[in-house]
Motif scaffolding. Structure first.
Motif, PDB file in Angstrom:
ATOM      1  N   ASP A  43     -89.623  75.623 -47.365  1.00 19.92           N
ATOM      2  CA  ASP A  43     -89.050  76.954 -47.113  1.00 19.92           C
ATOM      3  C   ASP A  43     -87.991  76.897 -46.018  1.00 19.92           C
ATOM      4  O   ASP A  43     -86.992  77.632 -46.063  1.00 19.92           O
ATOM      5  N   ARG A  44     -88.205  76.048 -45.043  1.00 17.80           N
ATOM      6  CA  ARG A  44     -87.313  75.993 -43.890  1.00 17.80           C
ATOM      7  C   ARG A  44     -86.219  74.934 -44.036  1.00 17.80           C
ATOM      8  O   ARG A  44     -85.124  75.086 -43.484  1.00 17.80           O
ATOM      9  N   PHE A  45     -86.520  73.870 -44.775  1.00 12.21           N
ATOM     10  CA  PHE A  45     -85.578  72.751 -44.884  1.00 12.21           C
ATOM     11  C   PHE A  45     -84.598  72.930 -46.044  1.00 12.21           C
ATOM     12  O   PHE A  45     -83.402  72.615 -45.905  1.00 12.21           O
ATOM     13  N   ARG A  46     -85.081  73.434 -47.172  1.00 14.02           N
ATOM     14  CA  ARG A  46     -84.247  73.532 -48.371  1.00 14.02           C
ATOM     15  C   ARG A  46     -82.938  74.293 -48.134  1.00 14.02           C
ATOM     16  O   ARG A  46     -81.877  73.861 -48.611  1.00 14.02           O
ATOM     17  N   PRO A  47     -82.952  75.427 -47.394  1.00 13.97           N
ATOM     18  CA  PRO A  47     -81.694  76.151 -47.198  1.00 13.97           C
ATOM     19  C   PRO A  47     -80.665  75.417 -46.340  1.00 13.97           C
ATOM     20  O   PRO A  47     -79.513  75.853 -46.255  1.00 13.97           O
ATOM     21  N   GLN A  48     -81.063  74.337 -45.698  1.00 14.71           N
ATOM     22  CA  GLN A  48     -80.157  73.642 -44.785  1.00 14.71           C
ATOM     23  C   GLN A  48     -79.370  72.510 -45.444  1.00 14.71           C
ATOM     24  O   GLN A  48     -78.468  71.937 -44.819  1.00 14.71           O
ATOM     25  N   VAL A  49     -79.716  72.168 -46.687  1.00 16.48           N
ATOM     26  CA  VAL A  49     -79.100  71.010 -47.340  1.00 16.48           C
ATOM     27  C   VAL A  49     -78.544  71.396 -48.703  1.00 16.48           C
ATOM     28  O   VAL A  49     -78.932  72.411 -49.284  1.00 16.48           O
ATOM     29  N   GLY A  50     -77.634  70.557 -49.206  1.00 14.20           N
ATOM     30  CA  GLY A  50     -77.013  70.864 -50.482  1.00 14.20           C
ATOM     31  C   GLY A  50     -77.838  70.439 -51.677  1.00 14.20           C
ATOM     32  O   GLY A  50     -77.750  71.044 -52.747  1.00 14.20           O
ATOM     33  N   THR A  51     -78.625  69.399 -51.536  1.00 14.08           N
ATOM     34  CA  THR A  51     -79.499  68.897 -52.591  1.00 14.08           C
ATOM     35  C   THR A  51     -80.703  68.261 -51.921  1.00 14.08           C
ATOM     36  O   THR A  51     -80.638  67.898 -50.740  1.00 14.08           O
ATOM     37  N   LEU A  52     -81.795  68.118 -52.655  1.00 16.09           N
ATOM     38  CA  LEU A  52     -83.055  67.776 -52.000  1.00 16.09           C
ATOM     39  C   LEU A  52     -83.932  66.936 -52.914  1.00 16.09           C
ATOM     40  O   LEU A  52     -83.953  67.134 -54.136  1.00 16.09           O
ATOM     41  N   ALA A  53     -84.660  65.996 -52.307  1.00 15.99           N
ATOM     42  CA  ALA A  53     -85.610  65.166 -53.054  1.00 15.99           C
ATOM     43  C   ALA A  53     -86.812  64.866 -52.169  1.00 15.99           C
ATOM     44  O   ALA A  53     -86.798  65.093 -50.957  1.00 15.99           O
ATOM     45  N   LEU A 112     -85.050  75.604 -37.915  1.00 21.22           N
ATOM     46  CA  LEU A 112     -84.118  76.183 -38.886  1.00 21.22           C
ATOM     47  C   LEU A 112     -82.687  75.715 -38.665  1.00 21.22           C
ATOM     48  O   LEU A 112     -81.862  75.816 -39.583  1.00 21.22           O
ATOM     49  N   ASP A 113     -82.388  75.223 -37.477  1.00 26.01           N
ATOM     50  CA  ASP A 113     -81.035  74.722 -37.196  1.00 26.01           C
ATOM     51  C   ASP A 113     -81.013  73.197 -37.067  1.00 26.01           C
ATOM     52  O   ASP A 113     -80.073  72.624 -36.507  1.00 26.01           O
ATOM     53  N   LEU A 114     -82.031  72.538 -37.603  1.00 24.16           N
ATOM     54  CA  LEU A 114     -82.152  71.090 -37.438  1.00 24.16           C
ATOM     55  C   LEU A 114     -80.917  70.368 -37.966  1.00 24.16           C
ATOM     56  O   LEU A 114     -80.283  69.580 -37.254  1.00 24.16           O
ATOM     57  N   VAL A 115     -80.571  70.605 -39.226  1.00 26.17           N
ATOM     58  CA  VAL A 115     -79.480  69.858 -39.850  1.00 26.17           C
ATOM     59  C   VAL A 115     -78.150  70.178 -39.181  1.00 26.17           C
ATOM     60  O   VAL A 115     -77.348  69.281 -38.909  1.00 26.17           O
ATOM     61  N   ALA A 116     -77.901  71.433 -38.888  1.00 29.99           N
ATOM     62  CA  ALA A 116     -76.632  71.817 -38.268  1.00 29.99           C
ATOM     63  C   ALA A 116     -76.458  71.128 -36.922  1.00 29.99           C
ATOM     64  O   ALA A 116     -75.368  70.637 -36.589  1.00 29.99           O
ATOM     65  N   ARG A 117     -77.526  71.065 -36.143  1.00 29.94           N
ATOM     66  CA  ARG A 117     -77.420  70.446 -34.815  1.00 29.94           C
ATOM     67  C   ARG A 117     -77.276  68.933 -34.910  1.00 29.94           C
ATOM     68  O   ARG A 117     -76.525  68.322 -34.144  1.00 29.94           O
ATOM     69  N   LEU A 118     -77.988  68.319 -35.837  1.00 35.15           N
ATOM     70  CA  LEU A 118     -77.834  66.881 -36.016  1.00 35.15           C
ATOM     71  C   LEU A 118     -76.436  66.545 -36.529  1.00 35.15           C
ATOM     72  O   LEU A 118     -75.803  65.584 -36.083  1.00 35.15           O
ATOM     73  N   LEU A 119     -75.933  67.342 -37.449  1.00 36.61           N
ATOM     74  CA  LEU A 119     -74.611  67.108 -38.018  1.00 36.61           C
ATOM     75  C   LEU A 119     -73.529  67.239 -36.953  1.00 36.61           C
ATOM     76  O   LEU A 119     -72.552  66.479 -36.937  1.00 36.61           O
ATOM     77  N   ALA A 120     -73.706  68.165 -36.032  1.00 36.68           N
ATOM     78  CA  ALA A 120     -72.720  68.363 -34.969  1.00 36.68           C
ATOM     79  C   ALA A 120     -72.674  67.171 -34.019  1.00 36.68           C
ATOM     80  O   ALA A 120     -71.641  66.898 -33.394  1.00 36.68           O
ATOM     81  N   ALA A 121     -73.781  66.444 -33.903  1.00 34.59           N
ATOM     82  CA  ALA A 121     -73.855  65.329 -32.954  1.00 34.59           C
ATOM     83  C   ALA A 121     -73.527  63.990 -33.580  1.00 34.59           C
ATOM     84  O   ALA A 121     -73.195  63.031 -32.873  1.00 34.59           O
ATOM     85  N   ALA A 122     -73.642  63.884 -34.887  1.00 30.71           N
ATOM     86  CA  ALA A 122     -73.497  62.597 -35.552  1.00 30.71           C
ATOM     87  C   ALA A 122     -72.018  62.238 -35.701  1.00 30.71           C
ATOM     88  O   ALA A 122     -71.158  63.100 -35.838  1.00 30.71           O
ATOM     89  N   GLY A 123     -71.752  60.946 -35.670  1.00 23.63           N
ATOM     90  CA  GLY A 123     -70.425  60.437 -35.963  1.00 23.63           C
ATOM     91  C   GLY A 123     -70.560  59.406 -37.059  1.00 23.63           C
ATOM     92  O   GLY A 123     -71.062  59.703 -38.137  1.00 23.63           O
ATOM     93  N   GLU A 124     -70.140  58.188 -36.770  1.00 21.11           N
ATOM     94  CA  GLU A 124     -70.354  57.114 -37.735  1.00 21.11           C
ATOM     95  C   GLU A 124     -71.791  56.612 -37.676  1.00 21.11           C
ATOM     96  O   GLU A 124     -72.231  55.882 -38.563  1.00 21.11           O
ATOM     97  N   ALA A 125     -72.494  56.994 -36.629  1.00 19.38           N
ATOM     98  CA  ALA A 125     -73.888  56.579 -36.448  1.00 19.38           C
ATOM     99  C   ALA A 125     -74.811  57.743 -36.798  1.00 19.38           C
ATOM    100  O   ALA A 125     -74.382  58.900 -36.874  1.00 19.38           O
ATOM    101  N   PRO A 126     -76.103  57.473 -36.990  1.00 18.49           N
ATOM    102  CA  PRO A 126     -77.054  58.556 -37.262  1.00 18.49           C
ATOM    103  C   PRO A 126     -77.247  59.451 -36.043  1.00 18.49           C
ATOM    104  O   PRO A 126     -76.731  59.194 -34.952  1.00 18.49           O
TER     105      PRO A 126
END
Length: 200
Positions: A43-53, A112-126
């Motif tokens: 419920d919380r993770f699915r809205p943060q990503v474009g596709t999911l597995a 709820l902001d996990l992916v957005a915050r990680l994406l803002a910090a990531a570069g070529e590295a994780p």
């Protein structure tokens, strides 16, 4: 508020180990408030990503009700979470994503902001979340472009996601509240999660 999903990011739920301290139960499928823990996490993770597995092994029919692709570990992989991450990176690349976000399936309330915050910090590295408890290595964002380097590390014997993130130079993103990262490893953890849900 949940950040809008990014089509550049695929999501992967790591279904975890054998649940030996839970009587061998599949921890992500344990009941929490009348629903599996995994359902709460989705419920919380699915809205943060474009596709999911889902990353899982064994009888995958047990996951059919969730309506998501289930990715078994590569047959030549080392097993464990990094095998799941490698399978997820291949899944992400096949769908045109540039990043793979991961969470564990037995942590019911990822931020709820996990992916957005990680994406803002990531570069070529994780990038990976960190709390007062330390690095949360299964709550991470992995660049698809790093798949070859990760595979090489696994070939060198690196089995720990935390160690792999360190070797890849991951950025750490601090989260003040660690409640979103609490997983269910023991019956006491499950009791605590049920009390927390009842009080929310």
């Amino acid at each position: 508020m949940t950040a809008p999903p990014s089509p550049r990011v695929a999501g992967l739920v790591l279904m975890g180990g054998e649940g030996s301290r839970m009587g061998g139960a599949d921890k992500a499928l344990l009941d929490l408030g009348g629903r599996p823990i995994l359902a709460h996490a989705l419920d919380r993770f699915r809205p943060q990503v474009g596709t999911l597995a889902l990353s899982a092994n064994g009888d995958l029919s047990r996951l059919a009700a969730f309506g998501l692709p289930a990715l078994p570990d590569p047959p030549d992989g080392p097993g464990g979470p990094l095998s799941g991450v490698l399978a997820g990176l291949a899944f992400a690349e096949a769908r045109g994503a540039l990043w793979l976000a991961t969470i564990p399936g037995d942590a019911a309330h990822p931020p709820l902001d996990l992916v957005a915050r990680l994406l803002a910090a990531a570069g070529e590295a994780p990038a990976a979340a960190s709390t007062a408890r330390g690095v949360e290595p299964l709550h991470a964002l992995w660049p698809v472009a790093a798949a070859m380097r990760l595979r090489a590390l696994v070939g060198e014997g690196v089995a720990s996601p935390k160690r792999a993130l360190e070797r890849l130079g991951a950025a750490l993103v601090p989260f003040d509240d660690d409640r979103g990262f609490r997983d269910v490893d023991t019956p006491a953890d499950l009791d605590a999660a049920r009390r927390s849900l009842a009080g929310s």
